[in-house]
Design a protein around this motif. Structure first.
Motif, PDB file in Angstrom:
ATOM      1  N   ASN A   1       0.784  -1.086   0.099  1.00 60.74           N
ATOM      2  CA  ASN A   1      -0.045  -0.013   0.165  1.00 60.74           C
ATOM      3  C   ASN A   1       0.868   1.175  -0.021  1.00 60.74           C
ATOM      4  O   ASN A   1       1.191   1.909   1.062  1.00 60.74           O
ATOM      5  N   VAL A   2       1.377   1.677  -1.095  1.00 61.22           N
ATOM      6  CA  VAL A   2       2.383   2.591  -1.484  1.00 61.22           C
ATOM      7  C   VAL A   2       1.461   3.848  -2.296  1.00 61.22           C
ATOM      8  O   VAL A   2       1.274   3.541  -3.203  1.00 61.22           O
ATOM      9  N   PRO A   3       1.036   4.911  -1.616  1.00 56.37           N
ATOM     10  CA  PRO A   3       0.572   5.835  -2.289  1.00 56.37           C
ATOM     11  C   PRO A   3       1.123   6.655  -3.214  1.00 56.37           C
ATOM     12  O   PRO A   3       2.591   6.567  -3.259  1.00 56.37           O
ATOM     13  N   PRO A   4       0.604   7.347  -4.357  1.00 55.77           N
ATOM     14  CA  PRO A   4       1.430   7.733  -5.437  1.00 55.77           C
ATOM     15  C   PRO A   4       2.472   8.572  -4.947  1.00 55.77           C
ATOM     16  O   PRO A   4       3.681   8.748  -5.526  1.00 55.77           O
ATOM     17  N   GLN A   5       2.153   9.663  -3.772  1.00 50.81           N
ATOM     18  CA  GLN A   5       3.358  10.355  -3.385  1.00 50.81           C
ATOM     19  C   GLN A   5       4.366  10.016  -2.717  1.00 50.81           C
ATOM     20  O   GLN A   5       5.220  10.778  -2.606  1.00 50.81           O
ATOM     21  N   GLU A   6       4.435   8.812  -2.404  1.00 55.10           N
ATOM     22  CA  GLU A   6       5.444   8.045  -1.878  1.00 55.10           C
ATOM     23  C   GLU A   6       6.245   7.154  -2.480  1.00 55.10           C
ATOM     24  O   GLU A   6       7.076   6.514  -2.255  1.00 55.10           O
ATOM     25  N   LEU A   7       5.835   6.938  -4.052  1.00 55.87           N
ATOM     26  CA  LEU A   7       6.429   5.984  -5.014  1.00 55.87           C
ATOM     27  C   LEU A   7       7.967   6.399  -5.353  1.00 55.87           C
ATOM     28  O   LEU A   7       8.551   5.555  -5.538  1.00 55.87           O
ATOM     29  N   GLY A   8       8.584   7.681  -5.031  1.00 52.24           N
ATOM     30  CA  GLY A   8       9.766   8.083  -5.237  1.00 52.24           C
ATOM     31  C   GLY A   8      10.119   7.748  -6.711  1.00 52.24           C
ATOM     32  O   GLY A   8       9.495   7.765  -7.577  1.00 52.24           O
ATOM     33  N   GLY A   9      11.560   7.643  -6.814  1.00 51.59           N
ATOM     34  CA  GLY A   9      11.833   7.557  -8.193  1.00 51.59           C
ATOM     35  C   GLY A   9      11.954   8.629  -8.896  1.00 51.59           C
ATOM     36  O   GLY A   9      12.326   9.914  -8.355  1.00 51.59           O
ATOM     37  N   GLY A  10      11.881   8.647 -10.032  1.00 52.16           N
ATOM     38  CA  GLY A  10      12.039   9.683 -11.028  1.00 52.16           C
ATOM     39  C   GLY A  10      12.377   9.575 -12.422  1.00 52.16           C
ATOM     40  O   GLY A  10      12.345   8.353 -12.976  1.00 52.16           O
ATOM     41  N   LEU A  11      12.904  10.365 -13.171  1.00 55.80           N
ATOM     42  CA  LEU A  11      13.266  10.247 -14.629  1.00 55.80           C
ATOM     43  C   LEU A  11      14.878   9.599 -14.355  1.00 55.80           C
ATOM     44  O   LEU A  11      15.767  10.454 -14.030  1.00 55.80           O
ATOM     45  N   ILE A  12      14.986   8.428 -14.495  1.00 54.24           N
ATOM     46  CA  ILE A  12      16.263   7.785 -14.070  1.00 54.24           C
ATOM     47  C   ILE A  12      17.045   7.241 -15.244  1.00 54.24           C
ATOM     48  O   ILE A  12      16.582   6.696 -16.345  1.00 54.24           O
ATOM     49  N   ARG A  13      18.640   7.628 -15.145  1.00 59.22           N
ATOM     50  CA  ARG A  13      19.357   7.111 -16.317  1.00 59.22           C
ATOM     51  C   ARG A  13      19.862   5.774 -15.742  1.00 59.22           C
ATOM     52  O   ARG A  13      20.832   6.015 -14.709  1.00 59.22           O
TER      53      ARG A  13
ATOM     54  N   ASP B   1      28.414  -7.330 -14.327  1.00 59.62           N
ATOM     55  CA  ASP B   1      27.001  -7.158 -14.578  1.00 59.62           C
ATOM     56  C   ASP B   1      26.497  -6.106 -13.861  1.00 59.62           C
ATOM     57  O   ASP B   1      25.179  -5.957 -13.726  1.00 59.62           O
ATOM     58  N   ASN B   2      27.230  -5.128 -13.449  1.00 60.62           N
ATOM     59  CA  ASN B   2      26.830  -3.927 -12.753  1.00 60.62           C
ATOM     60  C   ASN B   2      26.306  -2.883 -13.753  1.00 60.62           C
ATOM     61  O   ASN B   2      26.630  -2.548 -14.699  1.00 60.62           O
ATOM     62  N   LEU B   3      25.478  -1.793 -13.149  1.00 62.19           N
ATOM     63  CA  LEU B   3      25.060  -0.799 -13.894  1.00 62.19           C
ATOM     64  C   LEU B   3      25.158   0.234 -12.963  1.00 62.19           C
ATOM     65  O   LEU B   3      24.944   0.175 -11.672  1.00 62.19           O
ATOM     66  N   THR B   4      25.012   1.756 -13.473  1.00 59.79           N
ATOM     67  CA  THR B   4      25.056   3.044 -12.652  1.00 59.79           C
ATOM     68  C   THR B   4      23.745   3.545 -12.864  1.00 59.79           C
ATOM     69  O   THR B   4      23.532   3.560 -13.871  1.00 59.79           O
ATOM     70  N   GLN B   5      23.191   4.386 -11.871  1.00 57.34           N
ATOM     71  CA  GLN B   5      22.274   5.177 -11.843  1.00 57.34           C
ATOM     72  C   GLN B   5      22.355   6.736 -11.404  1.00 57.34           C
ATOM     73  O   GLN B   5      23.110   6.790 -10.573  1.00 57.34           O
ATOM     74  N   VAL B   6      21.743   7.554 -12.314  1.00 54.47           N
ATOM     75  CA  VAL B   6      21.718   8.726 -11.856  1.00 54.47           C
ATOM     76  C   VAL B   6      20.258   9.244 -12.211  1.00 54.47           C
ATOM     77  O   VAL B   6      19.660   8.799 -13.008  1.00 54.47           O
TER      78      VAL B   6
END
Length: 491
Positions: free
Chosen positions: A318-330, A340-345
């Motif tokens: 039960n995660v409401p939209p305002q608590e989903l976090g994240g973003g436009l992620i690369r 097999d690693n990746l990086t994230q910004v």
């Protein structure tokens, strides 16, 4: 059920309409740009009958294809018709719903055993002079782009072996080839994925199958000039759960995500897998491209959990939209390395429904657009859509430098995924067209289509087209210019 459920998926903006209609010579405020000539096709889920189960999702709604047509003289017309799928025809003949839970045939009425279940309600796709309505749980349906008549299930002339076709294809701007895939390619909860290529005329030229780490909701994928890129997120299906009458999808917060990358004209045996973070979810990709150092950069609208309420309920979350976090992620994957690693910004704030210019597909790009929720909104959002609340912020982002421009809608308003219309003028970024919902009073709902200058969204719309008939929320859309319509294989 004898009536539609009194739940968010079937009330308010989401209340079913189930009506085919045409509207001619719509009212226009402002001036429609001369380059905006052609058709904006939209996929609209709309259940023709009350569902068999009260906790059904809006995503089960019968597919409807709508067209906003901008004629050569500037006149604007609107039409909408049901996609006459085998499922829709069976239920119309019976006068009631016959198909049960979302993507679970074990809950259907026995009379429709073996009938194609897809509702073809997610994305209109234009390629090779044909218009297809897609949903990832089955094959596409071909539509007449001029009459909106359903022409039947489409399997590329009997060549396609996969039982499914993604709702998100990628068309290379140079070769005009269409790249697509189908997950659960050979049946429910399967880990088999079919990777396919159709040439510029629409002839299927390649189909290869491979296995993913687990059966995942693979809603979208991306290409670069040299690679096909397949993200896998931990929303999974289980055959035994389906046989027991359960939900198709359950999200796992403790399961890792993956990205598979292969040469786009290569063999699936060349696939490399990169390990991503646990529990994350993405429905839509902005773009993907390579750099000179051999790295692949994938920009996607990621959240820290699956956003759909019906999937969260099935998952005990039960995660409401305002608590989903994240973003436009690369996410960046180094194809020259051996691990097999990746990086994230993070490139931008949370949101979804990203859009780029078609010419930038699979290439380095300077700008993109997507929708978000205004954190400074002085009032309530407009409830509706499949996530529960509509987006109310249109963003233009320059991923290289982080610049973001925005147009903010007032409270009780929402905006749907835009389509991009290119400009022939040097330096002009083209136009965006989006459908808009606005509550202007207790019983006064405005709905229409707004046209924005893509390079200056903050200035607001340059034209507004009023739709004097209630609309149900769309999923995805596609812009087809008049020159392409004139070359349609269907007349």
């Amino acid at each position: 059920m004898k009536q539609y459920p009194d739940t968010p998926d079937f009330t308010g903006i989401n209340a079913p309409i189930g009506e085919e209609y045409s509207l001619k010579n719509l009212e226009v405020e402002g001036e429609i740009p001369a380059e905006v000539r052609g058709a904006f096709y939209r996929a609209v889920p709309d259940p023709a009958f009350p569902p068999m189960f009260e906790d059904d999702t809006a995503l089960s709604g019968d597919g409807m294809l709508s067209r906003l047509y901008f004629g050569p003289d500037g006149q604007v017309d609107f039409d909408i018709r049901f996609v006459e799928t085998a499922r829709h025809q069976a239920e119309v003949a019976a006068g009631k719903a016959l198909f049960g839970r979302y993507r679970n045939p074990f809950t259907d009425d026995p009379s429709v055993d073996g009938v194609d279940r897809t509702v073809a309600n997610t994305t209109p796709v234009w390629h090779g002079g044909r218009l297809l309505m897609t949903k990832e749980d089955g094959r596409a349906y071909e539509m007449n782009p001029h009459t909106l008549e359903t022409l039947g299930s489409y399997d590329f002339g009997g060549v396609l072996k996969s039982e499914t076709m993604t709702a998100h294809v990628r068309i290379d701007p140079a070769t005009k080839e269409m790249f697509f895939f189908g997950y659960e390619a050979d049946g429910l909860a399967s880990s088999k994925v079919a990777y396919c290529i159709a040439d510029r005329e629409g002839t299927l030229t390649h189909e290869q199958w491979f296995d993913v780490p687990y059966c995942s909701m693979m809603h979208d994928f991306v290409i670069t000039e040299n690679y096909a890129v397949f993200p896998v997120y931990p929303t999974t299906a289980d055959l035994e759960r389906l046989k027991a009458g359960g939900d198709h999808w359950v999200h796992h917060m403790d399961l890792e995500s993956w990205v598979g990358i292969m040469p786009r004209y290569g063999d699936v045996s060349e696939m490399r897998w990169f390990r991503g973070p646990k529990g994350v979810s993405t429905y839509h990709m902005m773009n993907c491209f390579e750099d000179e150092e051999g790295r692949v950069h994938m920009d996607h609208c990621m959240s820290n959990c699956n956003a759909f309420p019906f999937i969260q309920r099935a998952s005990g979350l039960n995660v409401p939209p305002q608590e989903l976090g994240g973003g436009l992620i690369r996410w960046t994957m180094d194809m020259t390395g051996s691990d097999d690693n990746l990086t994230q910004v993070t490139l931008g704030p949370p949101g979804d429904m990203p859009r780029i210019a078609d010419k930038d597909q699979g290439r380095p790009y300077q700008r993109g657009w997507y929708l978000s929720v205004n954190p400074e909104l002085k009032g309530p959002p407009l409830m509706g859509g499949v996530v529960g609340a509509e987006f109310n912020l249109l963003l233009r982002i320059e991923p290289d430098n982080g610049r973001i421009d925005a147009y903010a809608f007032p409270p009780l308003s929402g905006i749907h995924e835009p389509v991009h219309v290119p400009s022939a003028r040097d330096g002009h970024e083209g136009w965006l067209i989006s459908f808009v919902d606005m509550m202007q009073g207790e019983d006064d709902l405005y709905q229409g289509a707004w046209i924005f200058d893509a390079g200056n969204v903050a200035a607001g719309p340059v034209a507004k087209i009023t739709i004097p008939h209630r609309l149900r929320p769309q999923v995805h859309g596609w812009w087809v210019p008049q020159a392409e319509l004139d070359k349609s294989v269907r007349k």
